[in-house]
Design a protein around this motif. Structure first.
Motif, mmCIF file in Angstrom:
data_model
loop_
_atom_site.group_PDB
_atom_site.id
_atom_site.type_symbol
_atom_site.label_atom_id
_atom_site.label_comp_id
_atom_site.label_asym_id
_atom_site.label_seq_id
_atom_site.Cartn_x
_atom_site.Cartn_y
_atom_site.Cartn_z
ATOM 1 N N ARG A 148 0.807 -1.320 -0.125
ATOM 2 C CA ARG A 148 0.079 -0.028 0.073
ATOM 3 C C ARG A 148 0.766 1.254 0.091
ATOM 4 O O ARG A 148 0.566 2.348 -0.162
ATOM 5 C CB ARG A 148 -0.873 0.002 1.291
ATOM 6 C CG ARG A 148 -2.388 -0.740 1.228
ATOM 7 C CD ARG A 148 -3.036 0.470 -0.086
ATOM 8 N NE ARG A 148 -2.547 1.716 -0.486
ATOM 9 C CZ ARG A 148 -3.030 2.400 -1.426
ATOM 10 N NH1 ARG A 148 -3.916 1.658 -2.374
ATOM 11 N NH2 ARG A 148 -2.596 3.448 -1.960
ATOM 12 N N GLY A 149 2.217 1.038 0.071
ATOM 13 C CA GLY A 149 2.995 2.350 0.139
ATOM 14 C C GLY A 149 2.746 3.235 1.369
ATOM 15 O O GLY A 149 2.882 4.454 1.443
ATOM 16 N N PHE A 150 2.306 2.457 2.537
ATOM 17 C CA PHE A 150 2.062 3.300 3.614
ATOM 18 C C PHE A 150 3.227 4.062 4.413
ATOM 19 O O PHE A 150 4.383 3.388 4.622
ATOM 20 C CB PHE A 150 1.253 2.686 4.731
ATOM 21 C CG PHE A 150 -0.274 2.416 4.255
ATOM 22 C CD1 PHE A 150 -1.098 3.439 3.648
ATOM 23 C CD2 PHE A 150 -0.900 1.311 4.942
ATOM 24 C CE1 PHE A 150 -2.302 3.271 3.388
ATOM 25 C CE2 PHE A 150 -2.362 1.169 4.513
ATOM 26 C CZ PHE A 150 -2.967 2.210 3.660
ATOM 27 N N ARG A 151 3.140 5.078 4.959
ATOM 28 C CA ARG A 151 4.075 5.682 6.121
ATOM 29 C C ARG A 151 3.963 4.789 7.256
ATOM 30 O O ARG A 151 2.963 4.454 7.568
ATOM 31 C CB ARG A 151 3.996 7.089 5.978
ATOM 32 C CG ARG A 151 4.309 7.793 4.758
ATOM 33 C CD ARG A 151 4.198 9.257 5.202
ATOM 34 N NE ARG A 151 3.158 9.714 5.906
ATOM 35 C CZ ARG A 151 1.887 10.199 5.351
ATOM 36 N NH1 ARG A 151 1.674 10.340 3.993
ATOM 37 N NH2 ARG A 151 0.994 10.344 6.225
ATOM 38 N N GLY A 152 5.054 5.129 8.129
ATOM 39 C CA GLY A 152 4.887 4.562 9.433
ATOM 40 C C GLY A 152 3.586 4.939 10.309
ATOM 41 O O GLY A 152 2.913 4.424 11.165
ATOM 42 N N GLY A 163 -2.306 1.993 19.717
ATOM 43 C CA GLY A 163 -1.736 1.605 18.486
ATOM 44 C C GLY A 163 -0.104 1.559 18.620
ATOM 45 O O GLY A 163 0.250 2.629 19.660
ATOM 46 N N LEU A 164 0.620 1.062 17.857
ATOM 47 C CA LEU A 164 2.160 1.203 18.082
ATOM 48 C C LEU A 164 2.424 2.708 17.881
ATOM 49 O O LEU A 164 1.739 3.323 16.822
ATOM 50 C CB LEU A 164 2.685 0.662 16.899
ATOM 51 C CG LEU A 164 2.854 -1.054 17.118
ATOM 52 C CD1 LEU A 164 3.279 -1.740 15.713
ATOM 53 C CD2 LEU A 164 3.484 -1.644 18.255
ATOM 54 N N HIS A 165 3.412 3.237 18.316
ATOM 55 C CA HIS A 165 3.806 4.599 18.328
ATOM 56 C C HIS A 165 4.588 4.770 16.932
ATOM 57 O O HIS A 165 5.242 3.914 16.559
ATOM 58 C CB HIS A 165 4.438 5.155 19.480
ATOM 59 C CG HIS A 165 4.882 6.539 19.422
ATOM 60 N ND1 HIS A 165 5.702 7.277 18.645
ATOM 61 C CD2 HIS A 165 4.359 7.527 19.979
ATOM 62 C CE1 HIS A 165 5.696 8.508 18.813
ATOM 63 N NE2 HIS A 165 4.785 8.635 19.927
ATOM 64 N N PRO A 166 4.282 5.857 16.266
ATOM 65 C CA PRO A 166 4.778 5.984 14.891
ATOM 66 C C PRO A 166 6.496 5.897 14.976
ATOM 67 O O PRO A 166 7.247 5.234 13.982
ATOM 68 C CB PRO A 166 4.554 7.222 14.398
ATOM 69 C CG PRO A 166 3.196 7.553 14.990
ATOM 70 C CD PRO A 166 3.247 6.830 16.153
ATOM 71 N N ASP A 210 19.948 0.599 7.819
ATOM 72 C CA ASP A 210 20.043 1.570 6.800
ATOM 73 C C ASP A 210 18.418 1.815 6.424
ATOM 74 O O ASP A 210 18.234 2.751 5.687
ATOM 75 C CB ASP A 210 20.642 0.975 5.601
ATOM 76 C CG ASP A 210 22.094 1.219 5.923
ATOM 77 O OD1 ASP A 210 22.689 1.751 6.753
ATOM 78 O OD2 ASP A 210 22.918 0.550 4.933
ATOM 79 N N TYR A 211 17.555 0.792 6.882
ATOM 80 C CA TYR A 211 16.110 1.009 6.444
ATOM 81 C C TYR A 211 15.455 1.746 7.612
ATOM 82 O O TYR A 211 15.984 1.906 8.621
ATOM 83 C CB TYR A 211 15.619 -0.563 6.355
ATOM 84 C CG TYR A 211 16.005 -1.311 5.310
ATOM 85 C CD1 TYR A 211 15.614 -1.089 4.098
ATOM 86 C CD2 TYR A 211 17.162 -2.133 5.503
ATOM 87 C CE1 TYR A 211 16.034 -1.827 3.017
ATOM 88 C CE2 TYR A 211 17.761 -2.846 4.294
ATOM 89 C CZ TYR A 211 16.958 -2.732 3.112
ATOM 90 O OH TYR A 211 17.736 -3.536 2.205
ATOM 91 N N SER A 212 14.231 2.320 6.729
ATOM 92 C CA SER A 212 13.470 3.170 7.976
ATOM 93 C C SER A 212 12.057 2.818 7.476
ATOM 94 O O SER A 212 11.809 2.148 6.787
ATOM 95 C CB SER A 212 13.879 4.820 7.708
ATOM 96 O OG SER A 212 13.063 5.289 6.383
ATOM 97 N N ALA A 213 10.946 3.565 8.172
ATOM 98 C CA ALA A 213 9.622 3.450 7.975
ATOM 99 C C ALA A 213 9.280 3.871 6.535
ATOM 100 O O ALA A 213 8.309 3.281 6.045
ATOM 101 C CB ALA A 213 8.916 4.309 8.919
#
Length: 311
Positions: A148-152, A231-234, A255-258
């Motif tokens: 879905r290409g969602f952000r965190g 919910g989980l915190h961003p 090296d990865y992020s949300a």
């Protein structure tokens, strides 16, 4: 709280409220400033943190200070020419290099999915309720976030009661509020049911295992399998994803992020022949500039184009 204050509060995004409160606290407590502030005080505050804080962070702090003064009925000192000149000078002396999240490639997504599926099965065999829940949750979060290409922050705000499933077809996710929804009319996103790496199946596995019927879809879980009601915190998304990737044996997990899920999907879609308009409509980008920030060129150094012209 009056009705007016209630609706003003309701009209402010929670993330914005938190970041503005943090900015005011930093100015008063960490730096020792006084409110209402003078333009000279604001300028000295900027100068003291130039080079230490990113220009984008300083700009956000200015916005918070401006909002505080306006709400309290004081003149806005951040609009004075002195402050603008200082900020311009900081941009000149401390140019910011944009850091982009590393895109999650499809083969890495498959690698993480295999590990999570195996880990969830092993936890179930060992009667490890907490582990089974966490791995099943993480698999759903990962696949929905990618396809879905969602952000965190969107993953953290997804609500079970706003998700509709059409078996064999896909799922619909409704958000009452989103980043680009200035009219607050709500935004609907759709994700397909797939032959493999299916976000719909992974989501159903998760909510059925956790017996979720409403509230946040993705929640924290302790070692005994107790789930939080919120919910989980961003901010927890980055360490969570990095932990998953490291456990799955993915190189350079830190090296990865949300944003890696969104960038990964955008690059996959572009390389699979999606045109920019279709990608923008699917992800929800309003401008081509926003979309292009997430897409890496297939020939970033121009080597192929130059080599072909050399003969």
């Amino acid at each position: 709280m009056s009705k007016v204050e209630h609706y003003v509060d309701a009209g402010t995004r929670e993330n914005t409220r938190i970041s503005y409160q943090s900015a005011i606290r930093h100015f008063e407590v960490d730096w020792g400033g006084f409110l209402p502030a003078t333009a000279d005080g604001i300028a000295r505050y900027l100068a003291d943190y130039a080079g230490e804080l990113a220009v984008s962070t300083l700009t956000q702090r200015l916005a918070a200070l401006a909002q505080w003064h306006i709400e309290q009925g004081f003149p806005d000192p951040t609009k004075v020419p002195l402050v603008k000149r200082v900020l311009k000078g900081i941009r000149t002396e401390h140019p910011a290099r944009e850091r982009r999240a590393k895109p999650l490639q499809l083969d890495r997504l498959e690698q993480a999915d295999r590990w999570l599926s195996k880990a969830a099965s092993e936890a179930a065999l060992n009667s490890d309720r907490g582990g089974q829940l966490r791995h099943t949750r993480d698999r759903a979060l990962l696949l929905i976030g990618f396809w879905r290409g969602f952000r965190g922050d969107e993953l953290s705000r997804l609500q079970v009661q706003f998700v509709e499933i059409v078996p064999g077809e896909g799922m619909t996710c409704f958000f009452p509020r989103t980043k680009g929804d200035r009219n607050l009319s709500g935004t609907t996103f759709k994700a397909p049911a797939l032959k493999k790496l299916c976000p719909v199946t992974a989501y159903l596995d998760w909510v059925n295992l956790a017996h979720l019927q409403n509230g946040p879809a993705f929640r924290s879980i302790d070692r005994w399998g107790h789930m939080a009601s919120h919910g989980l915190h961003p901010n927890s998304m980055i360490p969570l994803l990095r932990t998953i990737f490291a456990a799955a044996g993915i190189e350079d997990a830190d090296d990865y992020s949300a944003h890696s899920l969104r960038r990964g999907f955008a690059n996959w879609a572009a390389s699979s022949g999606w045109d920019t308009k279709s990608l923008m409509e699917y992800v929800g980008w309003k401008s081509v500039q926003s979309a292009m920030r997430y897409i890496d060129g297939t020939d970033p150094f121009g080597r192929q184009r130059i080599d072909s012209s050399l003969g």
